[in-house]
Design a protein around this motif. Structure first.
Motif, PDB file in Angstrom:
ATOM      1  N   LEU A   3     -75.791 -24.731 -60.237  1.00  0.00           N
ATOM      2  CA  LEU A   3     -76.652 -23.795 -59.532  1.00  0.00           C
ATOM      3  C   LEU A   3     -75.976 -22.433 -59.404  1.00  0.00           C
ATOM      4  CD1 LEU A   3     -78.022 -25.991 -56.595  1.00  0.00           C
ATOM      5  CD2 LEU A   3     -78.998 -25.625 -58.861  1.00  0.00           C
ATOM      6  N   THR A   4     -76.794 -21.399 -59.407  1.00  0.00           N
ATOM      7  CA  THR A   4     -76.272 -20.051 -59.200  1.00  0.00           C
ATOM      8  C   THR A   4     -76.029 -19.829 -57.709  1.00  0.00           C
ATOM      9  OG1 THR A   4     -78.448 -19.038 -58.865  1.00  0.00           O
ATOM     10  CG2 THR A   4     -77.652 -19.256 -61.142  1.00  0.00           C
ATOM     11  N   LYS A   5     -75.299 -18.773 -57.395  1.00  0.00           N
ATOM     12  CA  LYS A   5     -75.019 -18.469 -56.001  1.00  0.00           C
ATOM     13  C   LYS A   5     -76.289 -18.130 -55.233  1.00  0.00           C
ATOM     14  CE  LYS A   5     -70.266 -17.039 -56.802  1.00  0.00           C
ATOM     15  NZ  LYS A   5     -69.245 -15.969 -56.706  1.00  0.00           N
ATOM     16  N   ILE A   6     -77.228 -17.503 -55.893  1.00  0.00           N
ATOM     17  CA  ILE A   6     -78.503 -17.181 -55.244  1.00  0.00           C
ATOM     18  C   ILE A   6     -79.267 -18.459 -54.898  1.00  0.00           C
ATOM     19  CG2 ILE A   6     -80.766 -16.113 -55.587  1.00  0.00           C
ATOM     20  CD1 ILE A   6     -79.411 -13.974 -57.258  1.00  0.00           C
ATOM     21  N   GLN A   7     -79.242 -19.430 -55.823  1.00  0.00           N
ATOM     22  CA  GLN A   7     -79.921 -20.699 -55.576  1.00  0.00           C
ATOM     23  C   GLN A   7     -79.256 -21.476 -54.441  1.00  0.00           C
ATOM     24  OE1 GLN A   7     -79.582 -22.215 -59.551  1.00  0.00           O
ATOM     25  NE2 GLN A   7     -81.584 -21.431 -60.210  1.00  0.00           N
ATOM     26  N   ILE A   8     -77.919 -21.474 -54.416  1.00  0.00           N
ATOM     27  CA  ILE A   8     -77.190 -22.165 -53.348  1.00  0.00           C
ATOM     28  C   ILE A   8     -77.472 -21.497 -52.008  1.00  0.00           C
ATOM     29  CG2 ILE A   8     -74.891 -22.709 -52.454  1.00  0.00           C
ATOM     30  CD1 ILE A   8     -73.963 -23.020 -55.332  1.00  0.00           C
ATOM     31  N   GLN A   9     -77.546 -20.166 -52.019  1.00  0.00           N
ATOM     32  CA  GLN A   9     -77.853 -19.455 -50.788  1.00  0.00           C
ATOM     33  C   GLN A   9     -79.268 -19.777 -50.309  1.00  0.00           C
ATOM     34  OE1 GLN A   9     -77.304 -15.207 -50.949  1.00  0.00           O
ATOM     35  NE2 GLN A   9     -76.917 -15.120 -48.759  1.00  0.00           N
ATOM     36  N   ALA A  10     -80.174 -20.003 -51.239  1.00  0.00           N
ATOM     37  CA  ALA A  10     -81.547 -20.377 -50.867  1.00  0.00           C
ATOM     38  C   ALA A  10     -81.551 -21.724 -50.148  1.00  0.00           C
ATOM     39  CB  ALA A  10     -82.421 -20.439 -52.118  1.00  0.00           C
ATOM     40  N   ILE A  11     -80.727 -22.661 -50.625  1.00  0.00           N
ATOM     41  CA  ILE A  11     -80.620 -23.965 -49.972  1.00  0.00           C
ATOM     42  C   ILE A  11     -80.024 -23.791 -48.581  1.00  0.00           C
ATOM     43  CG2 ILE A  11     -79.564 -26.252 -50.064  1.00  0.00           C
ATOM     44  CD1 ILE A  11     -79.538 -26.040 -53.097  1.00  0.00           C
ATOM     45  N   ASP A  12     -78.966 -22.979 -48.480  1.00  0.00           N
ATOM     46  CA  ASP A  12     -78.315 -22.744 -47.191  1.00  0.00           C
ATOM     47  C   ASP A  12     -79.283 -22.123 -46.197  1.00  0.00           C
ATOM     48  OD1 ASP A  12     -75.766 -22.525 -45.540  1.00  0.00           O
ATOM     49  OD2 ASP A  12     -76.425 -20.440 -45.586  1.00  0.00           O
ATOM     50  N   ARG A  26     -73.505 -27.866 -41.893  1.00  0.00           N
ATOM     51  CA  ARG A  26     -74.378 -27.310 -42.935  1.00  0.00           C
ATOM     52  C   ARG A  26     -73.673 -27.269 -44.283  1.00  0.00           C
ATOM     53  NH1 ARG A  26     -75.698 -22.970 -40.468  1.00  0.00           N
ATOM     54  NH2 ARG A  26     -74.770 -21.346 -41.774  1.00  0.00           N
ATOM     55  N   MET A  27     -72.366 -26.977 -44.290  1.00  0.00           N
ATOM     56  CA  MET A  27     -71.630 -26.943 -45.542  1.00  0.00           C
ATOM     57  C   MET A  27     -71.556 -28.328 -46.181  1.00  0.00           C
ATOM     58  SD  MET A  27     -70.806 -23.912 -46.439  1.00  0.00           S
ATOM     59  CE  MET A  27     -69.560 -24.243 -47.677  1.00  0.00           C
ATOM     60  N   GLU A  28     -71.345 -29.364 -45.351  1.00  0.00           N
ATOM     61  CA  GLU A  28     -71.319 -30.730 -45.874  1.00  0.00           C
ATOM     62  C   GLU A  28     -72.682 -31.107 -46.446  1.00  0.00           C
ATOM     63  OE1 GLU A  28     -68.664 -32.610 -46.142  1.00  0.00           O
ATOM     64  OE2 GLU A  28     -67.392 -31.134 -45.141  1.00  0.00           O
ATOM     65  N   MET A  29     -73.740 -30.743 -45.728  1.00  0.00           N
ATOM     66  CA  MET A  29     -75.095 -31.050 -46.175  1.00  0.00           C
ATOM     67  C   MET A  29     -75.461 -30.224 -47.405  1.00  0.00           C
ATOM     68  SD  MET A  29     -78.542 -31.185 -43.799  1.00  0.00           S
ATOM     69  CE  MET A  29     -77.756 -32.297 -42.633  1.00  0.00           C
ATOM     70  N   LEU A  30     -75.001 -28.973 -47.428  1.00  0.00           N
ATOM     71  CA  LEU A  30     -75.286 -28.086 -48.562  1.00  0.00           C
ATOM     72  C   LEU A  30     -74.710 -28.645 -49.849  1.00  0.00           C
ATOM     73  CD1 LEU A  30     -76.241 -25.371 -49.759  1.00  0.00           C
ATOM     74  CD2 LEU A  30     -74.077 -24.376 -48.979  1.00  0.00           C
ATOM     75  N   ASP A  31     -73.464 -29.103 -49.799  1.00  0.00           N
ATOM     76  CA  ASP A  31     -72.834 -29.687 -50.989  1.00  0.00           C
ATOM     77  C   ASP A  31     -73.627 -30.894 -51.482  1.00  0.00           C
ATOM     78  OD1 ASP A  31     -70.840 -27.811 -50.963  1.00  0.00           O
ATOM     79  OD2 ASP A  31     -69.391 -29.064 -49.907  1.00  0.00           O
ATOM     80  N   HIS A  32     -74.088 -31.704 -50.535  1.00  0.00           N
ATOM     81  CA  HIS A  32     -74.854 -32.915 -50.884  1.00  0.00           C
ATOM     82  C   HIS A  32     -76.189 -32.545 -51.537  1.00  0.00           C
ATOM     83  CE1 HIS A  32     -76.577 -36.940 -50.510  1.00  0.00           C
ATOM     84  NE2 HIS A  32     -77.651 -36.367 -49.978  1.00  0.00           N
ATOM     85  N   VAL A  33     -76.933 -31.625 -50.913  1.00  0.00           N
ATOM     86  CA  VAL A  33     -78.252 -31.239 -51.433  1.00  0.00           C
ATOM     87  C   VAL A  33     -78.114 -30.554 -52.785  1.00  0.00           C
ATOM     88  CG1 VAL A  33     -80.284 -29.799 -51.040  1.00  0.00           C
ATOM     89  CG2 VAL A  33     -79.291 -31.086 -49.149  1.00  0.00           C
ATOM     90  N   ALA A  34     -77.143 -29.646 -52.915  1.00  0.00           N
ATOM     91  CA  ALA A  34     -76.949 -28.924 -54.176  1.00  0.00           C
ATOM     92  C   ALA A  34     -76.660 -29.887 -55.312  1.00  0.00           C
ATOM     93  CB  ALA A  34     -75.806 -27.917 -54.032  1.00  0.00           C
ATOM     94  N   SER A  35     -75.837 -30.897 -55.033  1.00  0.00           N
ATOM     95  CA  SER A  35     -75.509 -31.892 -56.058  1.00  0.00           C
ATOM     96  C   SER A  35     -76.748 -32.673 -56.485  1.00  0.00           C
ATOM     97  CB  SER A  35     -74.437 -32.846 -55.519  1.00  0.00           C
ATOM     98  OG  SER A  35     -74.140 -33.859 -56.456  1.00  0.00           O
ATOM     99  N   GLU A  36     -77.569 -33.045 -55.510  1.00  0.00           N
ATOM    100  CA  GLU A  36     -78.785 -33.808 -55.809  1.00  0.00           C
ATOM    101  C   GLU A  36     -79.796 -32.961 -56.585  1.00  0.00           C
ATOM    102  OE1 GLU A  36     -79.433 -37.027 -55.271  1.00  0.00           O
ATOM    103  OE2 GLU A  36     -77.394 -37.274 -54.512  1.00  0.00           O
ATOM    104  N   VAL A  37     -79.918 -31.698 -56.220  1.00  0.00           N
ATOM    105  CA  VAL A  37     -80.854 -30.811 -56.921  1.00  0.00           C
ATOM    106  C   VAL A  37     -80.393 -30.581 -58.353  1.00  0.00           C
ATOM    107  CG1 VAL A  37     -81.801 -28.461 -56.994  1.00  0.00           C
ATOM    108  CG2 VAL A  37     -81.690 -29.702 -54.818  1.00  0.00           C
ATOM    109  N   GLU A  38     -79.095 -30.375 -58.543  1.00  0.00           N
ATOM    110  CA  GLU A  38     -78.552 -30.204 -59.895  1.00  0.00           C
ATOM    111  C   GLU A  38     -78.862 -31.435 -60.754  1.00  0.00           C
ATOM    112  OE1 GLU A  38     -74.404 -29.506 -59.463  1.00  0.00           O
ATOM    113  OE2 GLU A  38     -74.620 -27.397 -58.919  1.00  0.00           O
ATOM    114  N   HIS A  39     -78.674 -32.609 -60.161  1.00  0.00           N
ATOM    115  CA  HIS A  39     -78.948 -33.857 -60.895  1.00  0.00           C
ATOM    116  C   HIS A  39     -80.431 -33.943 -61.262  1.00  0.00           C
ATOM    117  CE1 HIS A  39     -78.577 -38.044 -62.093  1.00  0.00           C
ATOM    118  NE2 HIS A  39     -79.606 -38.336 -61.307  1.00  0.00           N
TER     119      HIS A  39
END
Length: 214
Positions: A3-12, A26-39
């Motif tokens: 994911l791009t930084k803009i996309q990660i910021q959108a999740i945050d 939020r950082m722990e949850m962000l890492d989890h969600v970003a990984s799932e979205v990438e998958h």
């Protein structure tokens, strides 16, 4: 696919708007969600918007239920970090130094009242330290692990107060001043561990934000 930084910021931003107010959680949850979205983007050949929307439609309630688990993860991280600080040889030397200073002062002044109120002063001081940095200098970025850590500090204070009580002074300890000095010295080391760990974690999370969003 990363994911791009803009996309990660959108999740945050989405998580923040969903009342995930604590930075560490939020950082722990962000890492989890970003990984799932990438998958999801890779396996289902979706763009970011569709992958994120589909993931949240089916998992938002589950994430809210798992909020306690993410909070528990941050608690464990903080406790481990402070525990590692306390068992360092340098921390033991600091503890001995605090004790010797108190012991030396006791030869010249009566420390009973000081020792009685020292735990409360330490607790208030740590609270002011945290909230001044968070509310005045930290853009109101709160940290769940450290706020919950205050419960342990309160417990330590209560134990200390128990042994400083007049009952124990008169009936249990013949040399109660030494015992009081040990407890207060330990609380000072614990408080120092709290401050050191907070600054370390604050720097770490700030660095992670910069890497993700800048």
């Amino acid at each position: 696919m990363i994911l791009t930084k803009i996309q990660i910021q959108a999740i945050d931003t989405y998580l923040k708007n969903s009342e995930i107010e604590f930075v560490d959680v939020r950082m722990e949850m962000l890492d989890h969600v970003a990984s799932e979205v990438e998958h999801k983007m890779q396996t289902e050949k979706l763009d970011f918007y569709d992958a994120f929307k589909n993931y949240m439609v089916f998992n938002k309630k589950q994430l809210q239920k798992q909020n306690k688990q993410f909070t528990k993860t941050t608690d464990i991280k903080v406790l481990k970090a402070i525990g590692k600080f306390i068992i360092k040889p340098a921390s033991f030397l600091i503890f001995v130094l605090f004790f010797l200073v108190l012991k030396g002062l006791s030869k010249y002044i009566v420390l009973n009242e000081f020792l009685r109120f020292a735990p409360i002063v330490i607790m208030i001081g740590l609270g002011l330290f945290y909230y001044v940095l968070v509310l005045r200098f930290g853009k109101k970025e709160r940290y769940s692990g450290f706020e919950r850590m205050s419960l342990i500090l309160v417990l330590g204070m209560q134990i200390t107060q128990l042994f400083i009580s007049p009952y124990y002074q008169q009936t249990v300890f013949e040399n109660y001043n030494n015992a009081n000095m040990v407890f207060v010295s330990f609380l000072l080391v614990l408080g120092l561990g709290f401050i050191t760990t907070f600054l370390q974690f604050k720097k770490e999370y700030t660095h992670r934000y910069k890497n993700k969003f800048v």
